[in-house]
Write a protein that holds these residues in place. Structure first.
Motif, mmCIF file in Angstrom:
data_model
loop_
_atom_site.group_PDB
_atom_site.id
_atom_site.type_symbol
_atom_site.label_atom_id
_atom_site.label_comp_id
_atom_site.label_asym_id
_atom_site.label_seq_id
_atom_site.Cartn_x
_atom_site.Cartn_y
_atom_site.Cartn_z
ATOM 1 N N ALA A 131 0.829 -1.211 0.000
ATOM 2 C CA ALA A 131 0.000 0.000 0.000
ATOM 3 C C ALA A 131 0.862 1.260 0.000
ATOM 4 C CB ALA A 131 -0.930 -0.010 1.213
ATOM 5 N N GLY A 132 1.968 1.236 0.714
ATOM 6 C CA GLY A 132 2.841 2.407 0.755
ATOM 7 C C GLY A 132 2.319 3.482 1.683
ATOM 8 N N VAL A 133 3.086 4.550 1.777
ATOM 9 C CA VAL A 133 2.734 5.659 2.674
ATOM 10 C C VAL A 133 1.416 6.280 2.221
ATOM 11 C CG1 VAL A 133 3.441 7.899 3.602
ATOM 12 C CG2 VAL A 133 5.160 6.098 3.179
ATOM 13 N N GLY A 134 0.473 6.414 3.196
ATOM 14 C CA GLY A 134 -0.813 7.017 2.894
ATOM 15 C C GLY A 134 -1.804 6.050 2.278
ATOM 16 N N GLY A 135 -1.485 4.765 2.202
ATOM 17 C CA GLY A 135 -2.388 3.789 1.619
ATOM 18 C C GLY A 135 -3.436 3.303 2.590
ATOM 19 N N SER A 136 -4.131 2.236 2.170
ATOM 20 C CA SER A 136 -5.196 1.682 2.996
ATOM 21 C C SER A 136 -5.002 0.177 3.108
ATOM 22 C CB SER A 136 -6.579 1.972 2.389
ATOM 23 O OG SER A 136 -6.807 3.368 2.317
ATOM 24 N N LEU A 137 -5.382 -0.367 4.285
ATOM 25 C CA LEU A 137 -5.245 -1.795 4.565
ATOM 26 C C LEU A 137 -6.484 -2.256 5.298
ATOM 27 C CD1 LEU A 137 -3.278 -4.263 4.486
ATOM 28 C CD2 LEU A 137 -2.517 -3.567 6.761
ATOM 29 N N TRP A 138 -7.032 -3.416 4.886
ATOM 30 C CA TRP A 138 -8.233 -3.963 5.497
ATOM 31 C C TRP A 138 -7.958 -5.389 5.963
ATOM 32 C CZ3 TRP A 138 -8.147 -1.155 1.048
ATOM 33 C CH2 TRP A 138 -8.897 0.027 1.004
ATOM 34 N N LEU A 139 -8.471 -5.724 7.145
ATOM 35 C CA LEU A 139 -8.408 -7.085 7.684
ATOM 36 C C LEU A 139 -9.823 -7.505 8.029
ATOM 37 C CD1 LEU A 139 -6.906 -9.588 8.825
ATOM 38 C CD2 LEU A 139 -6.709 -8.349 11.003
ATOM 39 N N SER A 140 -10.260 -8.616 7.443
ATOM 40 C CA SER A 140 -11.611 -9.109 7.714
ATOM 41 C C SER A 140 -11.548 -10.601 7.976
ATOM 42 C CB SER A 140 -12.554 -8.823 6.534
ATOM 43 O OG SER A 140 -12.115 -9.510 5.366
ATOM 44 N N ALA A 141 -12.514 -11.078 8.767
ATOM 45 C CA ALA A 141 -12.564 -12.505 9.101
ATOM 46 C C ALA A 141 -14.013 -12.915 9.246
ATOM 47 C CB ALA A 141 -11.795 -12.785 10.394
ATOM 48 N N HIS A 142 -14.357 -14.071 8.712
ATOM 49 C CA HIS A 142 -15.668 -14.670 8.923
ATOM 50 C C HIS A 142 -15.549 -16.176 8.787
ATOM 51 C CE1 HIS A 142 -15.649 -14.551 4.512
ATOM 52 N NE2 HIS A 142 -16.523 -15.556 4.569
ATOM 53 N N CYS A 143 -16.503 -16.872 9.389
ATOM 54 C CA CYS A 143 -16.489 -18.341 9.408
ATOM 55 C C CYS A 143 -17.750 -18.845 8.730
ATOM 56 C CB CYS A 143 -16.405 -18.847 10.854
ATOM 57 S SG CYS A 143 -16.228 -20.646 10.968
ATOM 58 N N ASN A 144 -17.571 -19.823 7.840
ATOM 59 C CA ASN A 144 -18.697 -20.386 7.098
ATOM 60 C C ASN A 144 -18.507 -21.889 6.987
ATOM 61 O OD1 ASN A 144 -20.982 -20.714 5.545
ATOM 62 N ND2 ASN A 144 -19.984 -20.089 3.628
ATOM 63 N N ASP A 145 -19.430 -22.657 7.561
ATOM 64 C CA ASP A 145 -19.389 -24.128 7.508
ATOM 65 C C ASP A 145 -18.065 -24.674 8.031
ATOM 66 O OD1 ASP A 145 -21.921 -24.245 6.421
ATOM 67 O OD2 ASP A 145 -21.191 -24.188 4.348
ATOM 68 N N GLY A 146 -17.590 -24.113 9.110
ATOM 69 C CA GLY A 146 -16.379 -24.625 9.724
ATOM 70 C C GLY A 146 -15.095 -24.175 9.073
ATOM 71 N N ILE A 147 -15.178 -23.270 8.132
ATOM 72 C CA ILE A 147 -13.994 -22.764 7.437
ATOM 73 C C ILE A 147 -13.805 -21.298 7.816
ATOM 74 C CG2 ILE A 147 -12.839 -22.396 5.238
ATOM 75 C CD1 ILE A 147 -13.283 -25.304 5.923
#
Length: 482
Positions: A369-385
């Motif tokens: 992303a570099g300086v001034g960029g954006s970063l997203w972290l997401s998590a979800h569980c579906n059918d044991g995965i």
């Protein structure tokens, strides 16, 4: 003694062909010659019988006409052995001819007739007794021996010529086919010689669909497989050597980092009034982050003997978010986290490895992303995965590296080693999961999938039955949005 395969095919085939054609030609020539001799004999017999039954006088004009019709010469003499009429141009002695032509009961072949030499030319002679004596007492039919031989030659030369031409053409065709076969076999031999020298090239297959083409295709396939195995062996060897080098260095660095972290913690205990100093907390977080990265280097290329305990998902994500938060603030990156986990008690196996893998993905996203960029972290569980996605708005990997971005030592950064994504993928596959990536509009999305643990500590029923996770081959680039 070396016996080339083209000779093994050509020599028996050519020998069989020569014997068959020669035998056929000789048999045909023999039968034609025999038929020609029989026709010649039959012609002379017919002439003798016809002249013996005729009643016309044998004059000069009569014998000339008979000469033109039969091709034989004629000699008519009177009882005093004087020549009455003849078609011969050379001087002849009637008495000598009479003495050499005895009466023969049966004539089986033309050579049974007596022969005489007149003017250097030999003739078969047949004696005719006229039905009416008239002015001639004897008539001799003289058939040139040279004509008889010429008829036999004419009957023989055509089959022999056909035989010779056939053998010549078939020999040329056989040589051409065997030479082409030899070239294709030499192509296979040359390819295997190159493979033995370590050059994994391809041989020209050609358009002729036969067994040799299948052999060439198999040889080319073998060349590709050997090239792939060589590359894999080279990567494995480099990884092994790097593991030996990095293991010792990482161990020393980890001890130093641990000592520095303990020194800061000891300082905080001695001076509790400075416990709210944010700089010390940031330093501790950075040292902890460095420790986690060193843990990945220590695990590189080594077979684990000890069992790494599982970890709950929510605290794990809280910990990695806290570790990278100072880095994001330092680089002015907008970091956002979105969790849709309905059960806070979800756990994953090998917690330390999963934690190091997520940290590597996040740090890779920060650099992209570099300086001034954006970063997203997401998590979800579906059918044991459990699916953990790390998204950045960086430019993405170069086109030339997109198919190899998850391989070890592949990096688009000049100072990069190319192990972060590889370590993350190793952690995923080691725990029955996958790591994939894709470009979604102007964003790069890495998706880390891993089965969660049931309450008894075993993989959940749904994840164990999932065909995607039972086949741990990582996906490469996708096209769908998350």
């Amino acid at each position: 003694m070396r016996w080339p395969i083209r000779n093994q095919i050509l020599v028996p085939y050519a020998a069989t062909l020569v014997v068959a054609v020669t035998t056929t030609a000789l048999a045909t020539a023999y039968l034609d010659a025999r038929r020609s001799r029989a026709e010649s004999l039959r012609g002379i017999r017919n002439v003798v019988e016809t002249l013996g039954q005729s009643t016309f006088p044998y004059t000069k004009s009569v014998v000339e006409k008979m000469r033109g019709l039969s091709g034989s010469h004629f000699l008519a003499i009177d009882p005093q052995d004087r020549i009455l009429a003849t078609t011969l141009t050379h001087p002849v002695d009637p008495a000598a001819i009479r003495s050499r032509t005895p009466e023969l009961a049966t004539i089986e072949t033309l050579t049974d007739y007596p022969s005489v030499d007149i003017g250097g030319i030999r003739y078969f002679v047949a004696h005719v007794k006229p039905a009416r004596m008239g002015n001639a007492s004897s008539l001799y039919v003289l058939y040139p021996e040279a004509d008889w031989l010429q008829i036999q030659r004419d009957a023989i030369w055509a089959p022999l010529l056909v035989c010779g031409v056939t053998i010549l053409l078939m020999s040329l065709i056989s040589m051409m086919l065997s030479r082409r076969l030899d070239r294709r076999i030499q192509a296979v031999r040359g390819l295997f010689a190159k493979l033995a020298d370590g050059h994994f090239d391809h041989a020209k297959v050609g358009t002729l669909d036969d067994e040799i083409r299948d052999l060439l295709l198999s040889a080319n396939c073998l060349s590709d497989q050997l090239s792939t195995l060589r590359d894999q062996f080279s990567r494995t060897e480099r990884l092994r050597l790097l593991a030996q080098l990095a293991g010792g260095l990482a161990h020393q660095l980890r001890n130093a980092v641990t000592g520095a972290r303990m020194a800061i913690q000891l300082h905080q205990r001695r001076f509790p009034n400075e416990g709210d100093d944010e700089s010390l907390n940031v330093a501790l977080q950075q040292l902890t982050l460095t420790e986690e990265q060193l843990r990945g280097l220590l695990a590189l290329g080594k077979d684990r003997v000890e069992k790494i305990p599982p970890a709950e998902v929510a605290p794990l994500l809280d910990e990695v978010s806290a570790l990278i938060d100072p880095v994001c603030r330092h680089t002015q990156i907008d970091f956002q986290r979105t969790d849709t986990l309905e059960d806070d008690s979800l756990s994953v196996p090998s917690g330390a490895d999963i934690k190091a893998a997520i940290l590597n993905l996040l740090l890779n996203g920060i650099e992209a992303a570099g300086v001034g960029g954006s970063l997203w972290l997401s998590a979800h569980c579906n059918d044991g995965i459990l699916e953990i996605s790390v998204t950045d708005n960086g430019p993405g990997p170069p086109d030339a590296m997109q198919d190899r971005i998850l391989e070890p030592f592949v990096s688009s950064k000049p100072e990069g080693v190319g192990l972060g994504l590889s370590l993350a993928e190793m952690a995923a596959t080691a725990n029955g999961g996958t790591l994939s990536w894709r470009r979604d509009e102007n964003r790069t999305v890495f998706t880390f999938c891993i089965p969660v643990l049931a309450h008894n500590g075993a993989p959940s029923h749904e994840s164990a039955a999932s065909p995607r996770l039972n086949t741990p081959t990582p996906l490469r680039q996708g096209v769908n949005s998350p």
